[in-house]
Each structure stands twice: as structure tokens, then as C-alpha cells.
Write a protein that holds these residues in place. Structure first.
Motif, mmCIF file in Angstrom:
data_model
loop_
_atom_site.group_PDB
_atom_site.id
_atom_site.type_symbol
_atom_site.label_atom_id
_atom_site.label_comp_id
_atom_site.label_asym_id
_atom_site.label_seq_id
_atom_site.Cartn_x
_atom_site.Cartn_y
_atom_site.Cartn_z
ATOM 1 N N GLU A 81 29.425 3.498 -3.563
ATOM 2 C CA GLU A 81 30.219 4.668 -3.169
ATOM 3 C C GLU A 81 30.146 4.835 -1.646
ATOM 4 O OE1 GLU A 81 31.649 5.555 -6.958
ATOM 5 O OE2 GLU A 81 32.268 6.064 -4.923
ATOM 6 N N THR A 82 31.236 5.317 -1.029
ATOM 7 C CA THR A 82 31.270 5.463 0.431
ATOM 8 C C THR A 82 30.619 6.771 0.878
ATOM 9 O OG1 THR A 82 33.426 6.527 0.257
ATOM 10 C CG2 THR A 82 33.415 4.140 0.660
ATOM 11 N N ILE A 83 30.491 7.734 -0.057
ATOM 12 C CA ILE A 83 29.869 8.998 0.350
ATOM 13 C C ILE A 83 28.377 8.939 0.070
ATOM 14 C CG2 ILE A 83 31.941 10.402 -0.007
ATOM 15 C CD1 ILE A 83 30.528 11.332 -2.644
ATOM 16 N N VAL A 84 27.621 9.815 0.737
ATOM 17 C CA VAL A 84 26.168 9.832 0.542
ATOM 18 C C VAL A 84 25.765 11.123 -0.176
ATOM 19 C CG1 VAL A 84 25.701 8.421 2.592
ATOM 20 C CG2 VAL A 84 25.849 10.936 2.793
ATOM 21 N N SER A 85 24.606 11.100 -0.854
ATOM 22 C CA SER A 85 24.098 12.334 -1.481
ATOM 23 C C SER A 85 23.611 13.266 -0.375
ATOM 24 C CB SER A 85 22.943 11.995 -2.421
ATOM 25 O OG SER A 85 21.920 11.342 -1.694
ATOM 26 N N THR A 86 23.711 14.570 -0.615
ATOM 27 C CA THR A 86 23.355 15.534 0.433
ATOM 28 C C THR A 86 21.843 15.717 0.553
ATOM 29 O OG1 THR A 86 23.919 17.123 -1.296
ATOM 30 C CG2 THR A 86 25.468 16.906 0.506
ATOM 31 N N TYR A 141 41.572 28.793 -5.026
ATOM 32 C CA TYR A 141 42.488 27.658 -4.813
ATOM 33 C C TYR A 141 41.820 26.661 -3.872
ATOM 34 C CZ TYR A 141 46.074 30.775 -6.684
ATOM 35 O OH TYR A 141 46.785 31.633 -7.495
ATOM 36 N N ILE A 142 42.113 25.394 -4.084
ATOM 37 C CA ILE A 142 41.622 24.318 -3.219
ATOM 38 C C ILE A 142 42.595 24.201 -2.045
ATOM 39 C CG2 ILE A 142 41.131 21.829 -3.160
ATOM 40 C CD1 ILE A 142 40.940 21.989 -6.277
ATOM 41 N N ALA A 143 42.176 23.594 -0.943
ATOM 42 C CA ALA A 143 43.088 23.333 0.174
ATOM 43 C C ALA A 143 44.186 22.379 -0.300
ATOM 44 C CB ALA A 143 42.315 22.700 1.333
ATOM 45 N N ALA A 144 45.446 22.655 0.118
ATOM 46 C CA ALA A 144 46.584 21.831 -0.320
ATOM 47 C C ALA A 144 46.970 20.848 0.775
ATOM 48 C CB ALA A 144 47.767 22.733 -0.661
ATOM 49 N N ILE A 167 33.012 18.783 -4.245
ATOM 50 C CA ILE A 167 33.466 17.405 -4.464
ATOM 51 C C ILE A 167 34.870 17.214 -3.894
ATOM 52 C CG2 ILE A 167 34.555 17.752 -6.738
ATOM 53 C CD1 ILE A 167 33.024 15.133 -7.595
ATOM 54 N N ASP A 168 35.181 15.976 -3.473
ATOM 55 C CA ASP A 168 36.519 15.621 -2.998
ATOM 56 C C ASP A 168 37.471 15.748 -4.175
ATOM 57 O OD1 ASP A 168 37.932 12.915 -1.063
ATOM 58 O OD2 ASP A 168 38.880 14.008 -2.710
ATOM 59 N N PRO A 169 38.477 16.641 -4.141
ATOM 60 C CA PRO A 169 39.333 16.883 -5.316
ATOM 61 C C PRO A 169 40.046 15.643 -5.848
ATOM 62 C CG PRO A 169 39.669 18.551 -3.611
ATOM 63 C CD PRO A 169 38.803 17.509 -3.004
ATOM 64 N N ASP A 170 40.643 14.839 -4.962
ATOM 65 C CA ASP A 170 41.367 13.637 -5.417
ATOM 66 C C ASP A 170 40.398 12.661 -6.079
ATOM 67 O OD1 ASP A 170 43.450 13.459 -2.394
ATOM 68 O OD2 ASP A 170 43.474 14.817 -4.115
ATOM 69 N N TRP A 171 39.224 12.507 -5.408
ATOM 70 C CA TRP A 171 38.216 11.547 -5.909
ATOM 71 C C TRP A 171 37.749 11.972 -7.312
ATOM 72 C CZ3 TRP A 171 32.449 11.771 -5.726
ATOM 73 C CH2 TRP A 171 31.849 10.510 -5.849
ATOM 74 N N PRO A 219 39.478 8.571 4.246
ATOM 75 C CA PRO A 219 38.127 8.409 3.693
ATOM 76 C C PRO A 219 37.854 9.429 2.587
ATOM 77 C CG PRO A 219 38.019 9.594 5.771
ATOM 78 C CD PRO A 219 39.469 9.201 5.576
ATOM 79 N N THR A 220 36.995 9.070 1.603
ATOM 80 C CA THR A 220 36.565 10.043 0.599
ATOM 81 C C THR A 220 35.785 11.141 1.313
ATOM 82 O OG1 THR A 220 36.405 8.299 -1.051
ATOM 83 C CG2 THR A 220 35.236 10.351 -1.527
ATOM 84 N N LEU A 221 36.025 12.382 0.905
ATOM 85 C CA LEU A 221 35.363 13.507 1.556
ATOM 86 C C LEU A 221 33.950 13.698 0.999
ATOM 87 C CD1 LEU A 221 38.349 16.021 1.374
ATOM 88 C CD2 LEU A 221 37.584 14.768 3.411
ATOM 89 N N PRO A 222 33.000 14.120 1.845
ATOM 90 C CA PRO A 222 31.625 14.334 1.362
ATOM 91 C C PRO A 222 31.510 15.479 0.354
ATOM 92 C CG PRO A 222 31.862 15.021 3.650
ATOM 93 C CD PRO A 222 33.144 14.337 3.273
ATOM 94 N N LEU A 223 30.322 15.636 -0.216
ATOM 95 C CA LEU A 223 30.104 16.565 -1.343
ATOM 96 C C LEU A 223 29.985 18.006 -0.886
ATOM 97 C CD1 LEU A 223 27.631 14.312 -3.334
ATOM 98 C CD2 LEU A 223 30.026 14.750 -3.876
ATOM 99 N N PHE A 224 31.154 18.572 -0.477
ATOM 100 C CA PHE A 224 31.224 20.000 -0.155
ATOM 101 C C PHE A 224 32.427 20.576 -0.893
ATOM 102 C CE2 PHE A 224 27.855 19.707 2.720
ATOM 103 C CZ PHE A 224 28.032 18.625 3.578
#
Ligand code: SF4
Length: 432
Positions: free
Chosen positions: A207-212, A90-93, A376-380, A101-106
Motif C-alpha cells: 500500500e502507498t499510504i502509511v499507518s498513522t 458530507y465528504i468533500a466533493a 479514509i480516502d473515499p475513492d480508495w 496519490p491515495t490520501l492518508p488515513l484522515f
């Protein structure tokens, strides 16, 4: 240990401090919905896991007195990054504020607290210990870096693996190379023929997030590749060399160099497995690599459905059917095939996806599913691929059980198997 009762929700004060809220039981997210998590699906957070505070987001919990779902107004929501070899159920609810802010690629797995411990809904899906955090000795790694840089003073790829992958990104595969064991990475392609929304090596300016990781900036030669991979295959325990890494584009765009490398490697050693991690876009190139001696291939995908795959991968000059064809080609040569299956609760376990996955497994005679957490950011993600409604879902754990029941020879895991596992007892405890 199965919990006797539901664990409690976690929140953060926005300054990196995390607290439990004893007025709310934790929930999990599937698709766009917050749901209770069955007690037997929570496990203690594994070694190497970490907790994240999610700015601009309020956690959703179940009121311990009323049983109603409500937001935790005490602070920001909290999620867990669970370590490799474990798959989140399950993802965090949480509810996302307008200016969040959009969440980074984790990956953002649900997290909770009970009796002084942190819990996550997850399963250990892989025996192999190659990426266990406690298995990486920094001093030994640095000694290995010094030794191999001295051994290959003119090799740009070894320099890249040392300075960027190992010492900067702390890539587990690169660290294992410098420790002289298991899977050795071979990044080779500065370009890609896909435009994945969550690409970890390239994110567009807008995009506001950066590649890891930053993408490789040069094209290695076959000589550079062969120089360090033959000694690795000859000397490492359970050796694998893998084209296609997180710090590059698509390796199949370099198929001629890779073909030449495989041919040359096999002139010097028959040991180990030569693997390619790829988007599977070019079945003809895959055929040429199999003829040269490729042993295994892992194709990455967020879905077994073309309509979910295409808006995420945004392919240039290839289509979903090509990745299916590539899987079939490798099997036709007797090679090992895996899918690098990005698990997203609420999408992966939908009835429609389950049916599509069954079809893919049958059609391609697939050997293995690597059930990977989707970073990945679930909403995004769901916004980008345009999914407002996910349809009926069965739960990730139940889906795994149904697939395993129907396809008992299909292997589950998280990493590319060594030749010893492919040819030998796959379930054997390769505690190395
Ligand atoms: S296939 Fe790989 S390198 Fe290419 S865009 Fe997708 S994630 Fe990035």
C-alpha cells in the motif's frame, strides 16, 4: 448560525495556500455523487479543525450564475479534518485525476467559505470535552510525563504511552492519562485477527499510504497494566481505563492477560469504568472478561451489513455474526455496549444500512452509537470494498433523527462514557 445563502468553494494553489472561488458555490459528496448541501447543515469549522489540500483532485461546485455543476480549474480541491465530538454530514466533493496519490488515513469532510469564515457540514454529537484541543496544556503534560515515568521506572507500557503515544503521536487519551484525568489508554496486543483496509496501526508494504501509528511490539504483563491503572481509577475525575487503542492490534487476542488484570484491578478499587475497544471477534473471550468485571465494550464497525463489513475487515477465523454475539454477551451481564460506527455519507445513510442498523440495535439491545468520522480516502475505500452503486440515501442528519425517534433510550456520542454518565444523568454537562 444558519447561513443566509450557500457558501463558496475553496481551492488551494498546491503550496498550502487556500482561496475561495466566488464563481462557485460549495457542494458535498455522498457515495460517488456531488450534491448541494442544505444551508442549515453548514456550521463554522469547530476549534481544533484543520483544512487539507487534496493533490490531483479538482473541486466540484455549482456555478453561481448558471446553477450548473462544474469543476474548479483554479487549483486543487480542499477538505476539512473536523475535530472529535463532531460528525461530518458530507465528504468533500471532487474529481480525481488519473495520477492522484491515495490520501492518508484522515477524514475528508466538505469545506467552504462565507463572510470571512470557514464552514463544514457537521453536527456536534458529543457534550464531553475530553478531546477539545484547547484543553491540552503542553507544559502540564510534560510535567505529568516526567512524574509518571519516575513513578513507574520499569513499566514498559507507561514508557510506550509516554514516548510514543503522548509525545510522538499526541494521542488525546494518552495526554489525558499524563494529565491524571478521564480516560486512560491500555494498549496490550501486538497482533490482530482482522486486516482492515484502513488499519491505523498496520498497513501492508504494497500500500502507498502509511499507518498513522506503529503497532505495539511487546505483550504487557498484568502487573504492568495494574500498576498504573489502579492509581488512575482511584484519583482521576470521571475515570475510565480502556483496553484497545489505535497503536495496537486486537486486544481480545490478549484476553487471558486482560482478564487477570481486571480481576486484580477490582481487588484494589471499585471506582470508574473498565472498558474495552475491540473488533468484537471472540464472544467467548468477551464472556470471560465480563465474568472478571468488565464494565463496557465498544465494537468498531464500518457497517451493520455483513456484505459491507467483511470486505473491509477481511477477518481471520471470525465472522460478522461473532461481533453481534459479543454485543449480546455484554448486555447479558448488564454491561454497557457501544458501536464505534465509521460514518461514511452515502454508505451509512443508505436505506439498506438504516434497516440493518435498526435490526442490530434491536437484536443486541445496544446502549450507544459513537458516530465517528471515517478516516479514509473515499475513492480508495469504495474501490477496495467494491461498491459502485450505494442505493437510495436519506442523509446522515435525517438518519440520526429517525434512529433517535425510534430508539429514544439509545445514546449518541463520540466517546466511551464514564460510569457517572452510565449510572447517572447521561446528558448531564460533564464540562468537568
Ligand atoms: S481490528 Fe483494529 S488493529 Fe485490527 S486490522 Fe482492524 S483497525 Fe487494525
Amino acid at each position: 448560525m444558519i447561513l443566509a445563502e450557500s457558501p463558496y468553494l475553496l481551492y488551494s494553489d498546491g503550496e498550502g495556500n487556500i482561496f475561495e472561488d466566488l464563481s462557485l458555490y460549495a457542494t458535498g459528496r455522498t457515495g460517488w455523487d456531488a450534491v448541494p448541501v442544505p444551508e442549515d447543515e453548514w456550521i463554522e469549522i469547530p476549534e481544533g479543525g484543520s483544512l487539507y489540500e487534496l493533490p490531483g483532485r479538482r473541486g466540484i461546485g455549482i456555478d453561481v450564475k448558471t446553477g450548473d455543476m462544474r469543476l474548479c480549474e483554479k487549483g486543487w480541491a480542499v477538505a476539512a479534518f473536523i475535530p472529535p465530538a463532531h460528525t461530518g454530514l458530507y465528504i468533500a466533493a471532487y474529481e480525481t485525476m488519473a495520477d492522484a496519490p491515495t490520501l492518508p488515513l484522515f477524514c475528508y469532510t466538505a469545506a467552504s467559505w462565507f463572510n470571512g469564515k470557514f464552514y463544514v457540514p457537521a453536527v456536534r454529537i458529543e457534550n464531553d470535552i475530553r478531546q477539545e484541543s484547547e484543553g491540552f496544556d503542553t507544559a502540564k503534560i510534560e510535567t505529568g510525563v516526567t512524574k509518571l515515568l519516575a513513578a513507574y521506572p520499569h513499566n514498559r507500557l507507561v514508557k510506550h504511552l509516554a514516548e510514543n503515544c503522548c509525545l510522538t503521536y499526541h494521542c488525546p487519551a494518552a495526554r489525558n492519562f499524563f494529565l491524571g484525568r478521564w480516560e486512560c489508554p491500555i494498549p496490550s496486543s501486538p497482533a490482530c485477527n482482522a486486516n482492515c483496509v484502513g488499519c491505523i496501526s498496520f498497513q501492508p508494504e504494497e500500500e502507498t499510504i502509511v499507518s498513522t501509528q506503529d503497532r505495539l511490539t511487546f505483550k504487557p504483563t498484568a502487573e504492568e497494566i495494574v500498576e498504573f491503572t489502579v492509581p488512575h481509577l482511584e484519583s482521576a475525575p470521571f475515570p475510565i481505563v480502556s483496553f484497545g487503542q489505535g497503536c495496537e492490534g486486537e486486544p481480545l487476542l490478549m484476553w487471558e492477560t486482560i482478564r487477570e488484570s481486571i480481576k486484580e484491578i477490582r481487588k484494589h478499587t471499585i471506582k470508574g469504568s473498565i472498558n474495552i475497544n475491540t473488533n468484537g471477534s471472540k464472544p467467548d473471550a468477551v464472556k470471560a472478561l465480563c465474568e472478571a468485571g468488565l464494565n463496557s465494550m465498544r465494537v468498531s464497525t464500518n457497517s451493520a451489513r455483513e456484505k459491507i463489513y467483511t470486505p473491509y475487515y477481511r477477518p481471520n477465523n471470525y465472522k460478522f455474526e461473532d461481533i453481534i454475539e459479543s454485543l449480546k454477551v455484554v448486555r447479558s451481564f448488564g454491561g454497557w455496549t457501544s458501536i464505534n460506527y465509521f460514518v461514511f455519507p452515502g454508505m451509512t445513510d443508505s436505506v439498506e444500512e438504516y434497516e440493518a442498523l435498526r435490526k442490530l440495535i434491536r437484536e443486541t439491545d445496544l446502549c450507544m452509537i459513537q458516530w465517528r468520522n471515517f478516516n479514509i480516502d473515499p475513492d480508495w475505500y469504495m474501490g477496495k470494498i467494491g461498491v459502485a452503486e450505494t442505493g437510495e440515501c436519506m442523509g446522515i442528519k435525517q438518519m440520526m433523527e429517525l434512529i433517535h425517534e425510534e430508539f429514544p433510550n439509545l445514546k449518541f456520542g463520540y466517546f466511551n462514557p464514564s460510569m457517572e454518565r452510565i449510572k447517572g444523568n447521561f446528558e448531564a454537562d460533564f464540562a468537568h
